[in-house]
Design a protein around this motif. Structure first.
Motif: not given
Length: 326
Positions: A222-228, A230-234, A239-243, A248-257
């Motif tokens: 979850x803290x990693x979302x602040x380290x990405x 724009x349009x970064x991928x995690x 365990x998944x991050x709490x998004x 919406x339509x700001x960071x535009x991240x992609x999350x992969x399990x």
């Protein structure tokens, strides 16, 4: 045969005993086990158990050994072949003198790759490979943060990312800085004393990193979302991050399990065969001398439980391997 037997959930119930040697069914192989790798998943499932198991259960997801019996005709694997395989958590595993495995997940070990090295790259190496080479889109990307770079998954991920030309950041304790930098990390961050987010932003001029592989857990993801960027991928394995706080339509991240065990559970033919493919690709790198196998200690069979207890401290560098046979 001799095996490490788990009588009920809890590693305190793990002991060496004698059980009948298994017999392979159609599509399975009987392996004379030579070496096994120890992984965090082994002690975690050993502690918690699995509702599908009957006891005593044999743990161990990674093994290397000789094919001594083939359950049915298989074109590419014959008796006498040396194979490496990441097995299903739902079945008995490799902490034994013999094990039955799904032939589709097996990779033939090249002659110049040792049993220990082949075992080491399975769970940890394949997880890193799936994350870096298959899940994350690394094309035209510049930076990646790999958490826990001194561990198995992190250590392989650093090497794969560096081969792709990425600038690699990693978290580690200072005692492991030289280790992770030798693997290819450009910048090591002390996760105990430094603010990881601040350091990433300083090093990237406030942009963040393009890619992150989280091997630690949900809170850190979850803290990693602040380290990405724009349009970064995690990509995450623990365990998944709490998004919920990402507008919406700001960071535009992609999350992969990333979950190797899910391939077995899916019963998807292509997914299971991909396990063998990833192992084969990693062993090619080992054979070519382009991958450090990360093996830091090899234990005898009677010390396997000690190795699992070492892993529980979360302070083990690289990979622990157990020789099943002298």
């Amino acid at each position: 045969m001799k095996a490490w037997l788990l009588d009920q959930p809890g590693l305190e119930h793990l002991h060496i005993g004698e059980v009948e040697r298994p017999t392979p069914d159609a599509g399975e192989l009987l392996i004379k086990v030579e070496a096994v790798a120890l992984n965090p998943v082994d002690y975690k499932v050993g502690t918690n158990g699995n509702s599908n198991w009957s006891y005593p259960h044999i743990l161990g997801v990674d093994l290397v050994g000789e094919v001594v019996e083939v359950g049915s005709s298989l074109a590419n694997i014959i008796t006498g072949s040396r194979v490496a395989v990441h097995t299903s958590l739902g079945n008995n595993g490799g902490f034994a003198e013999y094990a039955v495995v799904d032939a589709r997940a097996c990779a033939v070990v090249p002659p110049d790759v040792s049993d220990e090295a082949a075992a080491a790259i399975l769970c940890a190496g394949m997880t890193a490979y799936e994350a870096v080479m298959q899940k994350l889109n690394t094309r035209d990307k510049e930076t990646i943060l790999v958490h826990a770079g001194a561990g198995g998954v992190g250590g392989y991920a650093i090497q794969l990312a560096k081969k792709l030309g990425l600038k690699v950041f990693t978290t580690a304790s200072p005692d492991n800085f030289d280790w992770v930098k030798a693997l290819g990390a450009d910048i090591a961050i002390d996760y105990n004393t430094e603010d990881v987010t601040e350091r990433i932003m300083e090093e990237t001029d406030g942009r963040g990193v393009d890619l992150i592989l989280n091997t630690v857990g949900r809170d850190v993801a979850t803290a990693d979302l602040d380290r990405l960027a724009f349009s970064g991928q995690l990509a995450y394995i623990a365990g998944p991050p709490d998004t919920s706080n990402v507008k919406g339509f700001t960071l535009s991240p992609s999350i992969h399990e990333v979950a190797l065990g899910a391939a077995h559970a899916s019963e998807d033919e292509r997914a299971i065969r991909n396990l063998a493919y990833m192992a084969e690709e990693l062993m090619k790198l080992l054979e070519a001398g382009e991958l450090n196998n990360l093996v830091t200690d090899v234990l005898p069979f009677d010390r396997l439980k000690d190795g699992l207890e070492q892993l529980q401290t979360r302070k083990v560098r690289g990979k622990l391997i157990v020789r099943v046979r002298d």
